[in-house]
Design a protein around this motif. Structure first.
Motif, PDB file in Angstrom:
ATOM      1  N   LEU A  41       0.852  -1.183   0.000  1.00 30.59           N
ATOM      2  CA  LEU A  41       0.000   0.000   0.000  1.00 30.59           C
ATOM      3  C   LEU A  41       0.889   1.235   0.000  1.00 30.59           C
ATOM      4  O   LEU A  41       2.092   1.131   0.258  1.00 30.59           O
ATOM      5  N   PRO A  42       0.341   2.416  -0.262  1.00 29.16           N
ATOM      6  CA  PRO A  42       1.171   3.630  -0.273  1.00 29.16           C
ATOM      7  C   PRO A  42       1.879   3.888   1.058  1.00 29.16           C
ATOM      8  O   PRO A  42       2.921   4.553   1.085  1.00 29.16           O
ATOM      9  N   VAL A  43       1.313   3.376   2.159  1.00 33.59           N
ATOM     10  CA  VAL A  43       1.909   3.660   3.471  1.00 33.59           C
ATOM     11  C   VAL A  43       2.449   2.391   4.127  1.00 33.59           C
ATOM     12  O   VAL A  43       2.634   2.349   5.348  1.00 33.59           O
ATOM     13  N   GLY A  44       2.701   1.340   3.389  1.00 35.80           N
ATOM     14  CA  GLY A  44       3.227   0.112   3.958  1.00 35.80           C
ATOM     15  C   GLY A  44       2.626  -1.105   3.302  1.00 35.80           C
ATOM     16  O   GLY A  44       2.282  -1.080   2.105  1.00 35.80           O
ATOM     17  N   VAL A  45       2.488  -2.200   4.068  1.00 35.65           N
ATOM     18  CA  VAL A  45       1.914  -3.434   3.534  1.00 35.65           C
ATOM     19  C   VAL A  45       0.740  -3.838   4.428  1.00 35.65           C
ATOM     20  O   VAL A  45       0.614  -3.389   5.568  1.00 35.65           O
ATOM     21  N   ILE A  46      -0.120  -4.733   3.881  1.00 36.10           N
ATOM     22  CA  ILE A  46      -1.315  -5.168   4.598  1.00 36.10           C
ATOM     23  C   ILE A  46      -1.468  -6.668   4.416  1.00 36.10           C
ATOM     24  O   ILE A  46      -1.060  -7.243   3.382  1.00 36.10           O
ATOM     25  N   CYS A  47      -2.027  -7.347   5.433  1.00 36.97           N
ATOM     26  CA  CYS A  47      -2.196  -8.793   5.357  1.00 36.97           C
ATOM     27  C   CYS A  47      -3.462  -9.133   4.573  1.00 36.97           C
ATOM     28  O   CYS A  47      -4.330  -8.286   4.363  1.00 36.97           O
ATOM     29  N   PRO A  48      -3.636 -10.390   4.129  1.00 36.15           N
ATOM     30  CA  PRO A  48      -4.813 -10.758   3.324  1.00 36.15           C
ATOM     31  C   PRO A  48      -6.143 -10.531   4.034  1.00 36.15           C
ATOM     32  O   PRO A  48      -7.118 -10.107   3.417  1.00 36.15           O
ATOM     33  N   GLU A  49      -6.223 -10.800   5.347  1.00 35.47           N
ATOM     34  CA  GLU A  49      -7.482 -10.621   6.063  1.00 35.47           C
ATOM     35  C   GLU A  49      -7.875  -9.148   6.148  1.00 35.47           C
ATOM     36  O   GLU A  49      -9.033  -8.788   5.938  1.00 35.47           O
ATOM     37  N   CYS A  50      -6.928  -8.289   6.445  1.00 37.67           N
ATOM     38  CA  CYS A  50      -7.228  -6.857   6.515  1.00 37.67           C
ATOM     39  C   CYS A  50      -7.553  -6.297   5.135  1.00 37.67           C
ATOM     40  O   CYS A  50      -8.385  -5.388   5.008  1.00 37.67           O
ATOM     41  N   LEU A  51      -6.911  -6.844   4.088  1.00 30.85           N
ATOM     42  CA  LEU A  51      -7.214  -6.399   2.733  1.00 30.85           C
ATOM     43  C   LEU A  51      -8.653  -6.746   2.359  1.00 30.85           C
ATOM     44  O   LEU A  51      -9.382  -5.909   1.799  1.00 30.85           O
ATOM     45  N   ALA A  52      -9.092  -7.952   2.680  1.00 31.09           N
ATOM     46  CA  ALA A  52     -10.467  -8.350   2.370  1.00 31.09           C
ATOM     47  C   ALA A  52     -11.470  -7.498   3.138  1.00 31.09           C
ATOM     48  O   ALA A  52     -12.502  -7.079   2.595  1.00 31.09           O
ATOM     49  N   GLU A  53     -11.175  -7.205   4.400  1.00 31.44           N
ATOM     50  CA  GLU A  53     -12.075  -6.372   5.204  1.00 31.44           C
ATOM     51  C   GLU A  53     -12.150  -4.957   4.654  1.00 31.44           C
ATOM     52  O   GLU A  53     -13.225  -4.350   4.603  1.00 31.44           O
ATOM     53  N   GLN A  54     -11.005  -4.447   4.219  1.00 31.61           N
ATOM     54  CA  GLN A  54     -10.983  -3.096   3.663  1.00 31.61           C
ATOM     55  C   GLN A  54     -11.768  -3.012   2.366  1.00 31.61           C
ATOM     56  O   GLN A  54     -12.510  -2.050   2.136  1.00 31.61           O
ATOM     57  N   GLN A  55     -11.633  -4.010   1.506  1.00 34.71           N
ATOM     58  CA  GLN A  55     -12.364  -4.016   0.237  1.00 34.71           C
ATOM     59  C   GLN A  55     -13.860  -4.162   0.459  1.00 34.71           C
ATOM     60  O   GLN A  55     -14.662  -3.525  -0.221  1.00 34.71           O
ATOM     61  N   LYS A  56     -14.259  -4.989   1.430  1.00 32.88           N
ATOM     62  CA  LYS A  56     -15.680  -5.152   1.735  1.00 32.88           C
ATOM     63  C   LYS A  56     -16.280  -3.847   2.227  1.00 32.88           C
ATOM     64  O   LYS A  56     -17.384  -3.455   1.836  1.00 32.88           O
ATOM     65  N   GLY A  57     -15.564  -3.142   3.088  1.00 40.03           N
ATOM     66  CA  GLY A  57     -16.044  -1.855   3.578  1.00 40.03           C
ATOM     67  C   GLY A  57     -16.166  -0.827   2.479  1.00 40.03           C
ATOM     68  O   GLY A  57     -17.109  -0.027   2.448  1.00 40.03           O
TER      69      GLY A  57
END
Length: 291
Positions: A41-57
Protein backbone atom coordinates in the motif's frame (compact mmCIF):
# COMPACT_ATOMS: atom_id res chain seq x y z
CA UNK A 1 7.71 -11.92 27.69
CA UNK A 2 9.29 -12.59 24.27
CA UNK A 3 12.66 -14.25 23.70
CA UNK A 4 15.70 -12.09 22.94
CA UNK A 5 16.78 -14.45 20.17
CA UNK A 6 14.98 -13.44 16.92
CA UNK A 7 15.23 -17.00 15.62
CA UNK A 8 13.15 -18.35 18.51
CA UNK A 9 10.80 -15.39 19.04
CA UNK A 10 7.31 -16.39 17.68
CA UNK A 11 6.51 -12.74 16.98
CA UNK A 12 9.13 -12.81 14.22
CA UNK A 13 7.31 -15.46 12.20
CA UNK A 14 4.38 -15.00 9.79
CA UNK A 15 1.06 -15.58 11.55
CA UNK A 16 -0.25 -17.44 8.48
CA UNK A 17 2.96 -19.38 7.84
CA UNK A 18 4.63 -20.12 11.19
CA UNK A 19 7.66 -21.65 9.48
CA UNK A 20 8.54 -18.41 7.63
CA UNK A 21 10.56 -15.82 9.49
CA UNK A 22 9.76 -12.16 8.85
CA UNK A 23 10.16 -8.75 10.47
CA UNK A 24 7.40 -6.94 8.52
CA UNK A 25 4.14 -6.00 10.23
CA UNK A 26 0.67 -5.46 8.72
CA UNK A 27 -0.11 -1.76 8.92
CA UNK A 28 -3.64 -2.43 10.23
CA UNK A 29 -3.47 -5.37 12.63
CA UNK A 30 0.33 -5.18 13.36
CA UNK A 31 0.75 -8.94 12.90
CA UNK A 32 3.90 -10.33 11.31
CA UNK A 33 3.49 -11.33 7.64
CA UNK A 34 5.88 -12.96 5.19
CA UNK A 35 6.46 -11.68 1.62
CA UNK A 36 3.84 -14.10 0.23
CA UNK A 37 1.15 -12.53 2.46
CA UNK A 38 2.08 -8.90 1.89
CA UNK A 39 0.01 -6.54 -0.27
CA UNK A 40 1.86 -3.23 -0.81
CA UNK A 41 0.00 0.00 0.00
CA UNK A 42 1.17 3.63 -0.27
CA UNK A 43 1.91 3.66 3.47
CA UNK A 44 3.23 0.11 3.96
CA UNK A 45 1.91 -3.43 3.53
CA UNK A 46 -1.31 -5.17 4.60
CA UNK A 47 -2.20 -8.79 5.36
CA UNK A 48 -4.81 -10.76 3.32
CA UNK A 49 -7.48 -10.62 6.06
CA UNK A 50 -7.23 -6.86 6.51
CA UNK A 51 -7.21 -6.40 2.73
CA UNK A 52 -10.47 -8.35 2.37
CA UNK A 53 -12.07 -6.37 5.20
CA UNK A 54 -10.98 -3.10 3.66
CA UNK A 55 -12.36 -4.02 0.24
CA UNK A 56 -15.68 -5.15 1.74
CA UNK A 57 -16.04 -1.86 3.58
CA UNK A 58 -15.28 0.10 0.41
CA UNK A 59 -17.98 -1.78 -1.56
CA UNK A 60 -20.57 -1.20 1.17
CA UNK A 61 -19.77 2.50 1.34
CA UNK A 62 -20.03 2.80 -2.45
CA UNK A 63 -23.50 1.21 -2.53
CA UNK A 64 -24.69 3.52 0.28
CA UNK A 65 -23.51 6.58 -1.66
CA UNK A 66 -25.31 5.54 -4.84
CA UNK A 67 -28.75 7.02 -5.62
CA UNK A 68 -31.66 4.76 -4.78
CA UNK A 69 -32.53 3.89 -8.37
CA UNK A 70 -28.98 2.65 -9.10
CA UNK A 71 -28.80 0.68 -5.85
CA UNK A 72 -32.02 -1.07 -6.86
CA UNK A 73 -30.56 -1.78 -10.28
CA UNK A 74 -27.49 -3.27 -8.63
CA UNK A 75 -29.72 -5.70 -6.71
CA UNK A 76 -31.95 -6.64 -9.65
CA UNK A 77 -32.24 -5.04 -13.07
CA UNK A 78 -34.27 -7.76 -14.76
CA UNK A 79 -37.76 -6.42 -15.62
CA UNK A 80 -39.64 -9.56 -14.60
CA UNK A 81 -42.97 -7.73 -14.16
CA UNK A 82 -42.73 -6.40 -17.72
CA UNK A 83 -41.98 -9.86 -19.08
CA UNK A 84 -44.79 -11.41 -17.04
CA UNK A 85 -47.36 -8.91 -18.35
CA UNK A 86 -46.20 -9.48 -21.93
CA UNK A 87 -46.40 -13.27 -21.56
CA UNK A 88 -49.86 -13.22 -19.95
CA UNK A 89 -51.22 -10.77 -22.54
CA UNK A 90 -49.91 -12.78 -25.48
CA UNK A 91 -51.25 -16.00 -23.93
CA UNK A 92 -54.71 -14.43 -23.58
CA UNK A 93 -54.54 -13.23 -27.20
CA UNK A 94 -53.72 -16.74 -28.41
CA UNK A 95 -56.71 -18.04 -26.48
CA UNK A 96 -58.85 -15.38 -28.16
CA UNK A 97 -57.94 -16.89 -31.51
CA UNK A 98 -59.47 -20.25 -30.59
CA UNK A 99 -62.95 -20.33 -32.18
CA UNK A 100 -64.66 -22.18 -29.35
CA UNK A 101 -63.45 -20.10 -26.39
CA UNK A 102 -62.10 -16.91 -27.98
CA UNK A 103 -65.37 -15.02 -27.99
CA UNK A 104 -66.13 -16.01 -24.41
CA UNK A 105 -62.74 -14.73 -23.18
CA UNK A 106 -63.12 -11.43 -25.02
CA UNK A 107 -66.62 -10.81 -23.74
CA UNK A 108 -65.58 -11.73 -20.18
CA UNK A 109 -62.61 -9.33 -20.03
CA UNK A 110 -63.48 -6.42 -22.34
CA UNK A 111 -64.68 -3.11 -20.88
CA UNK A 112 -67.85 -1.14 -21.48
CA UNK A 113 -69.05 1.70 -19.22
CA UNK A 114 -72.25 -0.16 -18.39
CA UNK A 115 -70.27 -2.67 -16.33
CA UNK A 116 -69.31 -0.01 -13.77
CA UNK A 117 -72.58 1.91 -13.62
CA UNK A 118 -75.11 0.49 -11.17
CA UNK A 119 -78.58 0.36 -12.67
CA UNK A 120 -77.40 0.33 -16.28
CA UNK A 121 -78.83 -3.12 -16.87
CA UNK A 122 -75.42 -4.80 -17.14
CA UNK A 123 -73.84 -6.72 -14.24
CA UNK A 124 -71.61 -4.61 -11.98
CA UNK A 125 -68.08 -5.80 -12.85
CA UNK A 126 -65.57 -2.99 -12.09
CA UNK A 127 -62.57 -5.30 -12.49
CA UNK A 128 -63.05 -5.00 -16.25
CA UNK A 129 -61.41 -1.57 -15.99
CA UNK A 130 -58.15 -3.52 -15.55
CA UNK A 131 -58.78 -6.79 -17.40
CA UNK A 132 -59.41 -4.82 -20.58
CA UNK A 133 -55.62 -4.39 -20.82
CA UNK A 134 -55.18 -8.14 -21.39
CA UNK A 135 -57.52 -8.59 -24.37
CA UNK A 136 -57.02 -7.19 -27.88
CA UNK A 137 -58.84 -7.01 -31.17
CA UNK A 138 -58.60 -10.07 -33.39
CA UNK A 139 -57.71 -11.65 -35.75
CA UNK A 140 -55.00 -9.20 -36.95
CA UNK A 141 -52.05 -9.19 -34.52
CA UNK A 142 -50.98 -5.56 -35.08
CA UNK A 143 -52.92 -4.25 -32.09
CA UNK A 144 -51.40 -6.59 -29.52
CA UNK A 145 -47.98 -6.58 -31.22
CA UNK A 146 -47.60 -2.80 -31.11
CA UNK A 147 -48.76 -2.57 -27.51
CA UNK A 148 -46.48 -5.36 -26.32
CA UNK A 149 -43.51 -3.94 -28.24
CA UNK A 150 -44.04 -0.58 -26.56
CA UNK A 151 -44.51 -2.23 -23.16
CA UNK A 152 -41.30 -4.22 -23.60
CA UNK A 153 -39.30 -1.15 -24.63
CA UNK A 154 -40.65 1.12 -21.88
CA UNK A 155 -40.67 -1.52 -19.16
CA UNK A 156 -36.99 -2.36 -19.61
CA UNK A 157 -36.14 1.24 -18.69
CA UNK A 158 -38.86 2.08 -16.18
CA UNK A 159 -39.09 -1.08 -14.10
CA UNK A 160 -35.42 -1.19 -12.98
CA UNK A 161 -35.62 2.50 -12.08
CA UNK A 162 -38.93 2.39 -10.22
CA UNK A 163 -38.82 -1.10 -8.77
CA UNK A 164 -41.23 -3.93 -9.49
CA UNK A 165 -44.06 -2.89 -7.17
CA UNK A 166 -44.10 0.76 -8.29
CA UNK A 167 -43.93 -0.24 -11.95
CA UNK A 168 -46.86 -2.63 -11.52
CA UNK A 169 -48.85 0.08 -9.71
CA UNK A 170 -48.16 2.50 -12.56
CA UNK A 171 -49.33 -0.02 -15.17
CA UNK A 172 -52.48 -0.97 -13.26
CA UNK A 173 -53.51 2.63 -12.49
CA UNK A 174 -52.87 3.72 -16.08
CA UNK A 175 -55.06 0.90 -17.40
CA UNK A 176 -57.85 1.91 -15.00
CA UNK A 177 -57.38 5.55 -16.01
CA UNK A 178 -57.91 4.69 -19.67
CA UNK A 179 -61.15 2.87 -18.85
CA UNK A 180 -62.27 5.75 -16.63
CA UNK A 181 -62.08 8.35 -19.41
CA UNK A 182 -63.90 6.00 -21.80
CA UNK A 183 -66.71 5.74 -19.26
CA UNK A 184 -66.81 9.50 -18.69
CA UNK A 185 -66.88 10.79 -22.27
CA UNK A 186 -67.78 7.76 -24.41
CA UNK A 187 -70.41 5.91 -22.34
CA UNK A 188 -71.83 4.04 -25.32
CA UNK A 189 -68.56 2.43 -26.44
CA UNK A 190 -66.81 -0.86 -25.69
CA UNK A 191 -63.03 -1.16 -25.76
CA UNK A 192 -60.21 -3.72 -25.60
CA UNK A 193 -56.45 -3.35 -25.40
CA UNK A 194 -53.52 -2.22 -23.27
CA UNK A 195 -53.17 1.17 -24.97
CA UNK A 196 -54.21 3.13 -21.88
CA UNK A 197 -51.70 1.31 -19.69
CA UNK A 198 -48.92 1.72 -22.26
CA UNK A 199 -49.67 5.41 -22.63
CA UNK A 200 -49.41 5.75 -18.86
CA UNK A 201 -45.89 4.32 -19.04
CA UNK A 202 -45.03 6.66 -21.87
CA UNK A 203 -46.18 9.87 -20.19
CA UNK A 204 -44.75 8.92 -16.79
CA UNK A 205 -41.39 8.45 -18.51
CA UNK A 206 -41.49 12.14 -19.37
CA UNK A 207 -41.94 13.19 -15.72
CA UNK A 208 -39.49 10.64 -14.31
CA UNK A 209 -36.97 11.28 -17.09
CA UNK A 210 -36.89 14.99 -16.31
CA UNK A 211 -36.07 14.35 -12.66
CA UNK A 212 -33.35 11.84 -13.61
CA UNK A 213 -31.80 14.20 -16.13
CA UNK A 214 -32.65 11.99 -19.12
CA UNK A 215 -33.19 13.46 -22.59
CA UNK A 216 -36.97 13.24 -22.97
CA UNK A 217 -37.17 14.68 -26.51
CA UNK A 218 -37.35 11.24 -28.22
CA UNK A 219 -40.10 10.22 -25.80
CA UNK A 220 -42.04 13.42 -26.49
CA UNK A 221 -41.75 12.88 -30.26
CA UNK A 222 -42.97 9.29 -29.93
CA UNK A 223 -45.86 10.48 -27.77
CA UNK A 224 -46.83 13.10 -30.38
CA UNK A 225 -46.76 10.60 -33.24
CA UNK A 226 -48.81 8.13 -31.23
CA UNK A 227 -51.27 10.86 -30.35
CA UNK A 228 -51.87 11.70 -34.02
CA UNK A 229 -52.55 8.05 -34.88
CA UNK A 230 -54.87 7.80 -31.89
CA UNK A 231 -57.14 10.47 -33.33
CA UNK A 232 -56.96 9.62 -37.04
CA UNK A 233 -56.87 5.82 -36.83
CA UNK A 234 -60.13 4.05 -37.43
CA UNK A 235 -61.49 2.02 -34.53
CA UNK A 236 -58.94 3.46 -32.09
CA UNK A 237 -60.19 4.52 -28.66
CA UNK A 238 -58.37 7.80 -28.18
CA UNK A 239 -60.21 8.20 -24.87
CA UNK A 240 -58.35 5.27 -23.35
CA UNK A 241 -55.03 6.64 -24.65
CA UNK A 242 -55.60 10.07 -23.14
CA UNK A 243 -57.03 8.69 -19.89
CA UNK A 244 -54.06 6.38 -19.34
CA UNK A 245 -51.65 9.14 -20.30
CA UNK A 246 -53.12 11.61 -17.80
CA UNK A 247 -52.94 9.06 -15.00
CA UNK A 248 -49.36 8.22 -16.00
CA UNK A 249 -48.44 11.90 -15.65
CA UNK A 250 -50.04 12.02 -12.21
CA UNK A 251 -48.39 8.83 -10.96
CA UNK A 252 -45.02 9.90 -12.38
CA UNK A 253 -45.37 13.20 -10.52
CA UNK A 254 -46.18 11.35 -7.28
CA UNK A 255 -43.10 9.15 -7.72
CA UNK A 256 -40.86 12.15 -8.37
CA UNK A 257 -42.06 14.02 -5.28
CA UNK A 258 -41.98 11.08 -2.84
CA UNK A 259 -38.64 9.49 -3.63
CA UNK A 260 -37.21 9.89 -0.11
CA UNK A 261 -37.37 6.82 2.10
CA UNK A 262 -39.27 8.70 4.80
CA UNK A 263 -42.04 9.55 2.30
CA UNK A 264 -42.73 5.99 1.13
CA UNK A 265 -45.84 5.77 3.31
CA UNK A 266 -47.21 8.94 1.75
CA UNK A 267 -46.43 7.56 -1.70
CA UNK A 268 -48.40 4.38 -1.05
CA UNK A 269 -51.33 6.36 0.36
CA UNK A 270 -51.42 8.65 -2.68
CA UNK A 271 -51.37 5.71 -5.11
CA UNK A 272 -54.27 4.06 -3.26
CA UNK A 273 -56.14 7.37 -3.34
CA UNK A 274 -55.64 7.64 -7.11
CA UNK A 275 -57.02 4.14 -7.65
CA UNK A 276 -60.03 4.68 -5.39
CA UNK A 277 -60.70 8.08 -6.93
CA UNK A 278 -60.65 6.70 -10.47
CA UNK A 279 -63.11 3.95 -9.65
CA UNK A 280 -65.36 6.31 -7.68
CA UNK A 281 -65.53 8.94 -10.43
CA UNK A 282 -66.15 6.26 -13.04
CA UNK A 283 -69.04 4.78 -11.07
CA UNK A 284 -70.68 8.04 -9.95
CA UNK A 285 -70.47 10.38 -12.95
CA UNK A 286 -71.71 8.02 -15.71
CA UNK A 287 -74.38 6.81 -13.30
CA UNK A 288 -76.04 10.21 -13.56
CA UNK A 289 -76.80 9.43 -17.21
CA UNK A 290 -79.02 6.54 -16.15
CA UNK A 291 -81.10 8.50 -13.61
Amino acid sequence: MTSADPRTNPDNFCYRHPDRQSFVLCQRCLRTICPACQTPLPVGVICPECLAEQQKGARSAEVKRMPGRFARKLRSDRPVVTYAIVIVTIAVYLLQLIPVVGGTITSALAFAPGYVVPGSGAPFEPWRMLTVAFVHSTPLPFHVALNMLALWALGRSLEPSLGKVRFLALYVLSAIGGSALVALIAPGSAVVGASGAVWGLLTSMIIIGRHLGVNILPIAILLGINLVFSFVGSGVSWQSHIGGGLVGLLVGYIFSKTRAQKRQGLQAALLVAVGVGLVAVTVIVPGLLYL
